[in-house]
Design an enzyme around this catalytic site. Structure first.
Site, short mmCIF file in Angstrom:
data_model
loop_
_atom_site.label_atom_id
_atom_site.label_comp_id
_atom_site.label_asym_id
_atom_site.label_seq_id
_atom_site.Cartn_x
_atom_site.Cartn_y
_atom_site.Cartn_z
N LYS A 33 0.82 -1.21 0.00
CA LYS A 33 0.00 0.00 0.00
C LYS A 33 0.85 1.26 0.00
O LYS A 33 0.50 2.25 -0.66
CB LYS A 33 -0.96 0.00 1.19
CG LYS A 33 -0.31 0.14 2.56
CD LYS A 33 -1.36 0.14 3.66
CE LYS A 33 -0.72 0.25 5.04
NZ LYS A 33 -0.01 1.51 5.25
N THR A 34 1.98 1.26 0.72
CA THR A 34 2.84 2.44 0.74
C THR A 34 3.42 2.70 -0.65
O THR A 34 3.54 3.84 -1.09
CB THR A 34 3.97 2.29 1.77
OG1 THR A 34 3.39 2.01 3.05
CG2 THR A 34 4.80 3.56 1.87
N GLU A 221 -4.17 4.10 6.18
CA GLU A 221 -4.76 3.41 7.34
C GLU A 221 -6.15 3.97 7.66
O GLU A 221 -6.49 4.25 8.81
CB GLU A 221 -3.84 3.55 8.57
CG GLU A 221 -2.42 3.05 8.38
CD GLU A 221 -2.32 1.53 8.32
OE1 GLU A 221 -3.38 0.85 8.29
OE2 GLU A 221 -1.19 1.00 8.29
N GLN A 251 -7.93 -5.06 9.32
CA GLN A 251 -6.91 -4.64 10.28
C GLN A 251 -7.39 -3.48 11.16
O GLN A 251 -6.59 -2.76 11.73
CB GLN A 251 -5.63 -4.24 9.55
CG GLN A 251 -4.97 -5.40 8.82
CD GLN A 251 -3.62 -5.03 8.24
OE1 GLN A 251 -2.64 -4.83 8.95
NE2 GLN A 251 -3.56 -4.92 6.92
N ARG A 600 2.03 -10.49 10.45
CA ARG A 600 3.32 -9.84 10.73
C ARG A 600 4.47 -10.76 10.33
O ARG A 600 5.61 -10.31 10.17
CB ARG A 600 3.48 -9.50 12.22
CG ARG A 600 2.49 -8.53 12.85
CD ARG A 600 2.29 -7.29 12.04
NE ARG A 600 1.16 -7.44 11.13
CZ ARG A 600 0.90 -6.64 10.11
NH1 ARG A 600 1.71 -5.64 9.85
NH2 ARG A 600 -0.15 -6.83 9.33
#
Length: 747
Positions: A33-34, A221, A251, A600
């Site tokens: 996403k970044t 986010e 999330q 993670r």
């Protein structure tokens, strides 16, 4: 077209190239996403659709904002510095510093942290005649924060609370709290968003300025936004409608902070012309880990469907281990880490130990032999010596801040006692002036008798230091402050040697942070330095260059990734927690937290649980979490060893620090692994719902226990596949026991 689109998959390209109108990018964990956000900004700039200063990119942490800015700078040099790439809160601070005077505040307002809030709430409770026993401080802060996150004013809350006594008291405390903040020319963390929205409502010209300024708005986010943040974004985007939000409803784990998952779930309703792009290809984890995450989260109903996948291969199975208790769990994790470091070339920094509650850390701290650090322990800025210096700096910046002036007026000790401070506070409240105004006004001198000389000396020192604000670098101002107060020399006199050295080292580190700020920021200011410190989060302080295992809660782990992850305490009642079963949507939020934990892990994932755990002073039998039961057995590596009585499944003695590690062997049995449901304490589906033991014991029964004797059953609670019994024994008082282990007989 430049190389901005190189390396992107089809869905990522679609998100980057969709520049006009509202866009929702549903970005699954590890889906890049970044990369999409930064490439999208670079594409907008390259095509000349906007100037750098017409772009607003909002994140939730300074760490994420810095990474975004760095990546954009690498793609479009000389553009990132002119963009607003900020957290929600730093963005609002910048707006408020410019225009908050319209709300009756001075632009030199102080930003209060949680410790400041606690002190104010306690003062408000005293003035309202309420006790902490009936109104816990944390509860009051939560209720006030909840109102602010939902854009509810004290007046509105009071109007809603007329029929409920406790709510009326909370409303009164909220009103008193707000008065105290304004009297001190201070805002709390929630106010930074709330007051910006209030400013936009009250001053249409200010809102119009920012609406016209920002042609493109990007929010990272988005699933973590609350009602007030949604309102802020909606107001800013109204003019151009070029709003891109990126997030993952799976999330959304910060409901306790006010996050509202409906913001992302209802995005298409809020912005009817919105386009939706799903990013499902994962670039972080192996397929087995992703499949486990998919299987768990699929049990949530309140979500948008996604299915994470990768072309990186299946990878290893997820390791599931049942341990005897929390000590054996810690020892097992320690031995696994030491083995992987010594035999497979991992570094200690490759490992994360994740848990549901901070109370679980004790067993790890006592039994880990590897280097480790705990994220979200005592924050650097919460240490007494740092708080003292910060209070001085805040008073220099905002002399109306009575809270911080009260803290430092006699630090180091200078003969200004509590009774004198109370008199100063009383004078100020009576005449409507700040304490600083009182101590710098000679007409009040006679009222303080012998203490007046000390007060005048302190006031003169503050005035001299205030004259140097913004005339010398912050690091030099701190040196001047330490010299004028004699703070360091008093530390040496008043503290034990070891403690004094440690505290002085912290003071030096604080000065280093000031110098670091001056070197990194293009136009460093005193105001900017204080704002920067106020907006630091625990994740911002995470340094992945330290070669140590990191211990943190599952909530703290969001946004991070590790080659190897241990998720510990996977037990009913702990994860998911008992409390979640009583809250609307609680289990679904806990399941999202489990999904975050699983995703993670990049290469290896371990799930551990204890058959018996001592927590919060109670020792109780445990059964495996329902979330583990949602993972198909073919994706799990399960090993069960015989246990004798109630001994640990892994019969390993606790390892003490600085001792030689025992040899730990790993068996590679060719025998078929047992299914999850065959592990003691693990049940599936209907078994979990119906296996409430066949003991027949119910509330009101008289029972006998071999050790505790006769007693009366006070309550029977279904806990997974077992029954938790609360029994009042005739001779030893009340005990909480698990029916399957208690071996009770009715009498």
């Amino acid at each position: 077209m430049s190389d901005i689109l190189n390396g992107l998959n089809d869905k990522q390209k679609e998100a980057v190239l969709t520049t006009e109108g509202p866009l929702l990018v549903l970005a699954g964990a590890g889906s890049g996403k970044t990369t999409v956000l930064t490439r999208r900004v670079a594409h907008i700039l390259e095509k000349g659709l906007a100037k750098p200063w017409q772009i607003l990119a909002i994140t939730f942490t300074n760490k994420a904002a810095a990474e975004m800015k760095e990546r954009i700078a690498s793609l479009v040099p000389d553009s990132a510095d002119d963009m607003w790439i900020r957290t929600f809160h730093s963005c609002c601070v910048r707006i408020l510093r410019r225009d908050i005077t319209a709300l009756g505040y001075k632009s030199e307002f102080t930003i209060y942290d949680s410790n400041d809030q606690k002190r104010i709430v306690k003062d408000c409770m005293k003035s309202c005649g309420l006790s902490e026993e009936n109104f816990p401080v944390k509860s009051v802060i939560f209720r006030i924060s909840d109102c602010k996150n939902k854009d509810i004013s004290p007046e509105e809350f009071e109007a809603q609370s007329q029929s409920n006594y406790r709510d009326r008291q909370y409303a009164g405390l909220y009103t008193e709290y707000e008065k105290t903040l304004k009297y001190n020319n201070a805002l709390d963390f929630d106010d930074l968003i709330l007051k910006t929205v209030e400013l936009f409502k009250k001053c249409p010209d200010v809102l119009a300025y920012y609406q016209n300024k920002f042609k493109y708005i990007l929010v990272d986010e988005y699933q973590d936004t609350n009602g007030c943040q949604y309102k802020l974004v909606e107001m800013l985007a109204k003019a151009h409608r070029n709003l891109c939000v990126v997030g993952d409803d799976d999330q959304s784990i910060y409901k306790f902070r006010g996050a509202d998952i409906s913001n992302i779930l209802n995005f298409e309703k809020h912005f009817e012309e919105a386009k939706v792009v799903k990013l499902e290809q994962n670039y972080r984890s192996t397929q087995n880990i992703l499949t486990a995450a998919n299987k768990v989260i699929a049990n949530n109903r309140n979500r948008k469907s996604k299915n994470l996948w990768t072309d990186a291969g299946d990878g290893e199975k997820i390791v599931l281990r049942a341990l005897g208790d929390q000590v054996n769990e810690a020892v097992y994790v320690n031995n696994q880490i030491e083995h992987l470091v010594s035999k497979e070339g991992y570094k200690y920094s490759d490992f994360a130990i994740l848990y549901r509650t901070n109370a679980q850390t004790r067993a790890f701290e006592e039994n880990l032999t590897c280097p480790y650090r705990i994220l979200a322990g005592l924050r650097f800025y919460d240490r007494k010596e740092i708080k003292d210096i910060l209070s001085y700096l805040r008073v220099l910046f905002n002399p109306d801040d009575d809270q911080n002036l009260t803290r430092i007026i006699n630090v180091p000790k200078r003969g200004i006692g509590d009774s004198t401070v109370a008199k100063l506070q009383s004078f100020g409240a009576t005449v409507g002036k700040s304490m600083f105004d009182i101590i710098t006004d000679g007409s009040y001198a006679e009222a303080f008798g012998r203490a007046n000389a000390k007060i005048t000396e302190f006031a003169d020192m503050i005035k001299r230091l205030r004259e140097k604000v913004n005339t010398i670098p912050v690091s030099e101002l701190i040196d001047e402050l330490l010299s004028a107060t004699g703070y360091v020399s008093r530390l040496l006199l008043e503290s034990p040697p070891d403690d004094a050295v440690s505290r002085i080292e912290n003071v030096e580190e604080f000065k280093s942070k000031a110098r670091e700020y001056e070197e990194k920021v293009e136009n460093p200011t005193f105001e900017g330095f204080l704002d920067n410190i106020s907006l630091v989060s625990d994740v911002d302080n995470y340094d992945d260059k330290q070669n140590a295992v990191v211990l943190m809660t599952l909530h703290s782990a969001k946004g991070l990734e590790f080659p190897v992850v241990f998720m510990c305490g996977m037990e009913m009642g702990l994860f998911p927690s008992f409390m979640s079963e009583m809250e609307e949507g609680g289990i679904e939020e806990e399941r999202r937290l489990c999904y975050v934990g699983i995703t993670r892990a990049r290469k290896k994932l371990y799930l551990t649980y204890a058959k018996q755990r001592t927590l919060f002073g109670k020792t109780e039998a445990r059964v495996c979490s329902e979330f583990v039961n949602e993972i198909p057995t073919e994706y799990l590596d399960i090993e069960v060893k015989r246990q004798s009585g109630f001994n640990a499944l892994y019969n390993v003695a606790p390892v003490k620090r600085n001792t030689t590690l025992p040899t730990f062997s790993f068996s590679r049995s060719t025998e078929k692994k047992p299914s999850v449901s065959s592990i003691p304490g693990v049940m599936r589906g209907s078994e979990m719902k119906s296996a409430v033991t066949d003991s027949g014991i119910k509330k009101g029964d008289r029972v006998n226990h071999k050790k505790f004797g006769n007693g009366l059953v006070l309550s029977v609670t279904d806990v997974g596949g077992d029954s938790q019994l609360e029994i009042s024994f005739d001779n030893v008082g009340t005990r909480t026991l698990m029916a399957s282990f208690a071996k009770l007989t009715k009498i």
